[in-house]
Every structure is written in C-alpha cells, then in structure tokens.
Design a protein around this motif. Structure first.
Motif, mmCIF file in Angstrom:
data_model
loop_
_atom_site.group_PDB
_atom_site.id
_atom_site.type_symbol
_atom_site.label_atom_id
_atom_site.label_comp_id
_atom_site.label_asym_id
_atom_site.label_seq_id
_atom_site.Cartn_x
_atom_site.Cartn_y
_atom_site.Cartn_z
ATOM 1 N N PHE A 31 -49.325 -30.564 72.976
ATOM 2 C CA PHE A 31 -50.047 -31.714 73.525
ATOM 3 C C PHE A 31 -49.886 -31.764 75.039
ATOM 4 N N MET A 32 -51.006 -31.867 75.733
ATOM 5 C CA MET A 32 -50.966 -32.029 77.189
ATOM 6 C C MET A 32 -51.549 -33.408 77.513
ATOM 7 N N PRO A 33 -50.748 -34.278 78.138
ATOM 8 C CA PRO A 33 -51.240 -35.636 78.401
ATOM 9 C C PRO A 33 -52.497 -35.610 79.264
ATOM 10 N N HIS A 34 -53.364 -36.575 79.058
ATOM 11 C CA HIS A 34 -54.577 -36.648 79.880
ATOM 12 C C HIS A 34 -55.093 -38.077 79.855
ATOM 13 N N PHE A 35 -55.511 -38.547 80.996
ATOM 14 C CA PHE A 35 -56.152 -39.868 81.106
ATOM 15 C C PHE A 35 -57.636 -39.700 81.398
ATOM 16 N N CYS A 36 -57.937 -38.993 82.470
ATOM 17 C CA CYS A 36 -59.345 -38.949 82.898
ATOM 18 C C CYS A 36 -60.172 -37.975 82.063
ATOM 19 N N TYR A 37 -59.526 -36.959 81.502
ATOM 20 C CA TYR A 37 -60.288 -35.982 80.733
ATOM 21 C C TYR A 37 -60.720 -36.558 79.391
ATOM 22 N N HIS A 38 -62.002 -36.396 79.087
ATOM 23 C CA HIS A 38 -62.541 -36.730 77.774
ATOM 24 C C HIS A 38 -63.534 -35.620 77.458
ATOM 25 N N PRO A 39 -63.470 -35.051 76.261
ATOM 26 C CA PRO A 39 -64.346 -33.902 75.975
ATOM 27 C C PRO A 39 -65.830 -34.198 76.096
ATOM 28 N N GLY A 40 -66.208 -35.474 76.022
ATOM 29 C CA GLY A 40 -67.632 -35.808 76.103
ATOM 30 C C GLY A 40 -68.094 -36.174 77.505
ATOM 31 N N LEU A 41 -67.206 -36.076 78.488
ATOM 32 C CA LEU A 41 -67.564 -36.495 79.849
ATOM 33 C C LEU A 41 -67.302 -35.372 80.840
ATOM 34 N N PRO A 42 -67.956 -35.429 82.004
ATOM 35 C CA PRO A 42 -67.694 -34.386 83.007
ATOM 36 C C PRO A 42 -66.222 -34.412 83.430
ATOM 37 N N VAL A 43 -65.701 -33.228 83.757
ATOM 38 C CA VAL A 43 -64.303 -33.148 84.192
ATOM 39 C C VAL A 43 -64.231 -33.595 85.652
ATOM 40 N N VAL A 44 -63.345 -34.572 85.916
ATOM 41 C CA VAL A 44 -63.216 -35.056 87.292
ATOM 42 C C VAL A 44 -61.841 -34.736 87.885
ATOM 43 N N GLY A 45 -60.860 -34.526 87.052
ATOM 44 C CA GLY A 45 -59.536 -34.115 87.522
ATOM 45 C C GLY A 45 -58.891 -35.076 88.497
ATOM 46 N N VAL A 46 -59.003 -36.380 88.227
ATOM 47 C CA VAL A 46 -58.484 -37.335 89.211
ATOM 48 C C VAL A 46 -57.101 -37.908 88.886
ATOM 49 N N CYS A 47 -56.708 -37.881 87.623
ATOM 50 C CA CYS A 47 -55.476 -38.619 87.303
ATOM 51 C C CYS A 47 -54.222 -37.764 87.489
ATOM 52 N N ARG A 48 -54.329 -36.456 87.345
ATOM 53 C CA ARG A 48 -53.263 -35.467 87.571
ATOM 54 C C ARG A 48 -52.133 -35.517 86.546
ATOM 55 N N ILE A 49 -52.287 -36.252 85.473
ATOM 56 C CA ILE A 49 -51.195 -36.319 84.502
ATOM 57 C C ILE A 49 -51.108 -35.032 83.670
#
Ligand code: SF4
Ligand code: SF4
Ligand code: FES
Length: 546
Positions: A31-49
């Motif tokens: 498991f890799m934590p993620h906040f901003c990434y969602h498979p249905g949305l463009p990747v923005v790479g803003v949260c850095r978690i």
C-alpha cells in the motif's frame, strides 16, 4: 498489451506499461498512501504523501506521477521515505483543526487514518491557524475550508469528469484555499461524487452530514434504477432507523466507472420522503369515496375474479395491462407469463417509454431512457410485442368504455402514460382500475384497488441496462407495514387467475427459470452475476426482440 516487470519492496510484479507506482504497488500488495491521486482523475502530484525511493535515483519521487519501468526497484519502507511522508503529514496538519470527534468524515477519513498510521503525536506549529466559516457551495455540498488539504480532487472532478470549471484553487501561499469560481454555486449533476472522493471532511454531503456515523450503516451493494445506465451503488442503511441514509458510487468499469449522478444519489428520498402505500386498499366504484384497507388474500381474490369475469364475459380484449419497465426482470417475466400468449393472451399489454434528453458530460452520461429495464421489458414480458396494442391504444380503448379491467403495474402522474386528458378519461371510463405501486400518486388515487408493492431497495431483482448488462439490485430493508414484493403479488395473482402453476420462493429461483427458458439469459445465475453483473447473450436478445 505491453507490460513491464518491476519490484516493489522486493516483491516482483508485472503491470501494464504506463501504470504508476501507486497502482503497481497495489498490485504487488504494497500500500502506498495517496491523497490527490484517484484513478478516475488526472494525476496532479500535489500532495506528496506517495513519495517513494527508486534504487539508483538520488531523490524521492511521487509514486502517483511516476510510471513503472522495466527492472525498476521501488522502495517504500526506508527511513528516508518514512521521514519524508511524516514531514508531508506535519505540513498538512499545520492548519488542520483538531475536530475529528465532531467531523462528519470521521471513520472514513483518509487524513485521520494516515495520521494514526504515520503522523506525529504532537504539532510544532504554535501560531494562529487559518480559519474560515462553513459555506454552502451548491451541489448539495458544504465546504469546510479549515479541513481542506488542497488535494484538488474536487477541482479535477468538476473540470475533467463534468467538464465545468466550477471549483478552483484560490490565492497563494499560506492563504491558499478551495472555493467556487466567482462565488457561484456548483451546478453540475455529478457534484455529489466530490463528497465520496474528498479525502477529508472538507466537502461533505448536505443529505448525509450528521445523520449517522459511517460505521453505524449496513452497506449493501445494489444499483440505481432511475435511468437505463444502471449505475452501481452502495446503499447505506441505518438498521435502528430502518432507513437508507445515503447512496454512494460503487466502482464498475463496465458501467459507471467511479461515479453516479446526483439524481441516483438522492434516490432513497423517493422511498422515504413520500406518502407510502402500506396496505392493500379498496375504494368504492364512486371514486373519491373513502378508501379502506383490505387483507391481501381478499384483494388478490377480488382482482383476479374481476379479470376472469371480464375475460369470460367480453373476451381478452376487455382487459388492459399497462406494464412497467421499472420492474425487475423477475417481475416482468411473471407478468409475461400471466398476461402474454401462454397466459391470458392479452393484446392490450404494453409499457410506457419514458424518454428524456440525455445529460452528456465529458466522462459521464446520464441516460435519457428513464426506465431502468426497457430491454428486460422487451425480452421478458412487459409487452405483447408486435401483435399487441400500444399504451395509447389501450388508454383510448379504456376511454371509449371498451376496457372492463385496467391494471397498472406501476402508478405515477398521468403524464407518465401519455396525454393526461386521455389518461383521465381512461381512468373514468374503465370498468375497474387496479394499480400496483408503493407510493401514492394521481393514478393510484383514482384506482378502485391499490396493491402495495415495494421499491427496488426492498426486494431482490435483476435489471438489464442500456448496454445489455444484467445486474442485481439487492434488498436493503423491509418497510414496516403490509406491503409485498411485486414479484410475490404477481405470483399470487397469476395463481389466482389459474395461469401460473409454479410458486417460486425467491427472485433467485425465478431468475433461474428465466435462464432456463429465455435464450438471451442462458448461463446466467445470481452467483454468475456477482456484484458487477454480466452481459446478455446479445445475439439471442436481438433475435428475440426482432
Ligand atoms: S475540498 Fe476536499 S477534495 Fe477539494 S481540495 Fe480540499 S481536500 Fe481535496
Ligand atoms: S446516471 Fe442514471 S443510473 Fe446512474 S446514478 Fe444517475 S440516474 Fe442513476
Ligand atoms: S498521491 Fe501522489 S502526490 Fe498526491
């Protein structure tokens, strides 16, 4: 499909070329934590978690924004990665209020989960936090900017899926916040999805907030029945209150991806916040006279008796059945057996179509056909087909006094069935009007007999969506009262009419019978449909419908 092989924390995994490291890790069981990434949305790479290390590279990378490459060795469990993620958490929590106990997202908040898993126990921030009041931003959403972590999921859902720039990141630096563009309210009909995907309690649903804690709900996998798309949903049912308190989207890449529209999200209101019919009702022939409750056995016997009498005296054309493509396959199959050629052989047997213009967003379409089961109705028995008369012809016959018994398998407003004046004349001139429905309506109010069926939340059943996919709707709850699942009502009526000789104890058994006898459904069963449904045999379906 080109693939690449890589290792994540020593686990070898093969993924499609272009897959990012978060998804590659998921496939490898890391498991890799993620906040901003969602498979249905463009990747923005803003949260850095999602920062992680790649062997041979000097700096950590954002896993969501880094594609997997052949031979890559990804490390998520080093001190450098742990420290970097802890620093990200510390920054995210600088202005975040300590209001988890009263936040409506508590129990299903990613920030809460990650803080417990990898956040610091104390803050080093001793200055005044930024604060804003809560705000109604439209779309049945309340925005609490204090909790926002600026992940941009809401911005991207509106812009990318709905194609409308309604939410934006506003201001700069420490003052940055999420707000609606120009202070206008959100209007797109997909806005409710934001409450599902906002990883914190910043955008919450007006309908659900403070109604219940998520862990108090029993979540049932079902589908929406408000249009022919058949979106996959989860109904959150509160057992103590005996109520569905929310409907959320359930991922099905073959149907609705990750989204549903706000009409489907609010469908539970049409079950709870309406006048329900809770017992069989009889009104005297002088319609408008007081209705009185009747026992089910009497109601079925009297309605069946009236139909038999009309057929015996005036022939099958004196009975009209206005079926409904809101019913499940199992119910339509029974209706077909009762009123179709193997039963009473009615020509006056059809269902109303309910077309509206579709609502087309760049990545989601709300279908124009408001019947959830038009294809099921055509295949299984919602209509007498080409040899039969249309709804308009049936109503005209009733309006001209040629119909002794007019049976509606769903009620509604007169316009649901066509010209309202014609419907009014038909109701007035028909010898006897019978309506099966769960909710009071103009048509049900004018019927002699009302047989209280139930909503799709209160029964098991299957529906065929516009793509020809057969999907299960599951029973979520039982309403208190003397209602009866529509398939039971039809089965009882068919038996009383002497045209149905089996008595299947469940929709699953009826579906098994459908699969044995209707070629388009061959090989299907409730277990084969599972949670995501399965396609019809379209060749057989096309032959059947012609
Ligand atoms: S409101 Fe929610 S979804 Fe939108 S940016 Fe803030 S945290 Fe992300
Ligand atoms: S698109 Fe249709 S099926 Fe999907 S949620 Fe909306 S009304 Fe329901
Ligand atoms: S999840 Fe990767 S940067 Fe936000």
């Amino acid at each position: 499909m080109a693939t690449v092989k890589l290792k994540v924390d020593g686990r070898e995994v093969e993924v499609e070329k272009g897959t990012n490291l978060v998804d590659a890790g998921k496939k490898a069981g890391i498991f890799m934590p993620h906040f901003c990434y969602h498979p249905g949305l463009p990747v923005v790479g803003v949260c850095r978690i999602c920062l992680c290390a790649i062997e041979g590279r000097p700096k950590l990378v954002a896993g969501c924004a880094t594609p997997a490459e052949e031979g890559m060795n990804v490390i998520t469990k080093s001190k450098a990665v742990r420290d970097a993620r802890a620093a990200v958490m510390e920054f995210l929590l600088i202005h975040h209020p300590l209001d988890c106990p009263m936040c409506d997202k508590g129990g299903e908040c990613t920030l809460q989960d990650y803080t417990i898993a990898m956040g610091a126990a104390h803050t080093r921030f001793s200055f005044k936090k930024n604060t804003w009041p809560e705000e109604d931003v439209g779309g049945k959403l309340i925005l609490n900017k204090n909790r926002c972590i600026l992940c941009m999921r809401c911005v991207n859902l509106c812009a990318d899926v709905a194609g409308q720039d309604e939410i934006a990141v506003i201001a700069r630096g420490e003052e940055t916040y999420i707000g609606t563009v120009g202070g206008r309210k959100i209007e797109n009909e997909l806005a409710g999805n934001i409450a599902d995907i906002c990883p914190v309690g910043a955008l919450t649903s007006v309908d659900f907030r403070f109604e219940s804690r998520p862990w108090e709900l029993t979540n049932v996998k079902t589908i929406c029945t408000l249009c022919s798309k058949g979106c996959n949903t989860v109904a959150g049912f509160h057992p103590r209150r005996n109520k569905v308190l929310r409907v959320t989207a359930r991922e099905n890449m073959d149907v609705n991806q990750w989204w549903i529209c706000d009409r489907g999200r609010g469908q539970f209101h049409s079950v709870h916040d309406v006048v329900r019919i809770s017992t069989p009702i009889y009104r005297s022939r002088t319609r408008g006279a007081a209705a009185r409750p009747v026992a089910w056995a009497d109601a079925i016997a009297q309605v069946a008796g009236a139909i038999k009498d009309a057929v015996a005296r005036q022939g099958a054309d004196s009975v009209g059945v206005i079926s409904s493509a809101e019913l499940s396959n199992e119910e339509l199959f029974l209706a077909g057996r009762i009123f179709g050629p193997d039963g009473l052989g009615l020509s006056n047997f059809d269902f109303p179509e309910r077309p509206q213009p579709p609502v087309v967003y760049p990545k989601f379409t709300i279908e124009g056909d408001k019947n959830p089961n038009t294809r099921g109705a055509r295949l299984l028995g919602g209509t007498a087909g080409k040899r039969g008369r249309s709804v308009k012809e049936i109503l005209t016959a009733a309006a001209e006094g040629r119909i002794g018994v007019l049976l509606f398998l769903r009620g509604g407003a007169p316009e649901t069935f066509g010209d309202a004046a014609l419907v009014a004349r038909a109701l007035d001139r028909a010898g006897l009007v019978v309506v099966m429905d769960f909710v009071a309506s103009a048509v049900a109010d004018l019927a002699d007999w009302v047989l209280p069926g139930v909503s799709h939340f209160e029964k098991d059943g299957t529906y065929v969506n516009s793509q020809g996919r057969v999907q299960r709707a599951r029973k979520v709850f039982t309403l208190r009262g003397d209602t009866r699942e529509d398939w039971r009502v039809l089965q009882d009526l068919g038996s009383a009419l002497g045209v149905l000789h089996e008595n299947d104890p469940s929709p699953e058994m009826i579906f098994a019978r459908i699969a044995r006898t209707v070629p388009a459904f061959t090989g299907l069963s409730y277990s084969a449909l599972g949670d995501r449904g399965a396609p019809l045999d379209t060749e057989a379906a096309n032959v059947a419908v012609g």
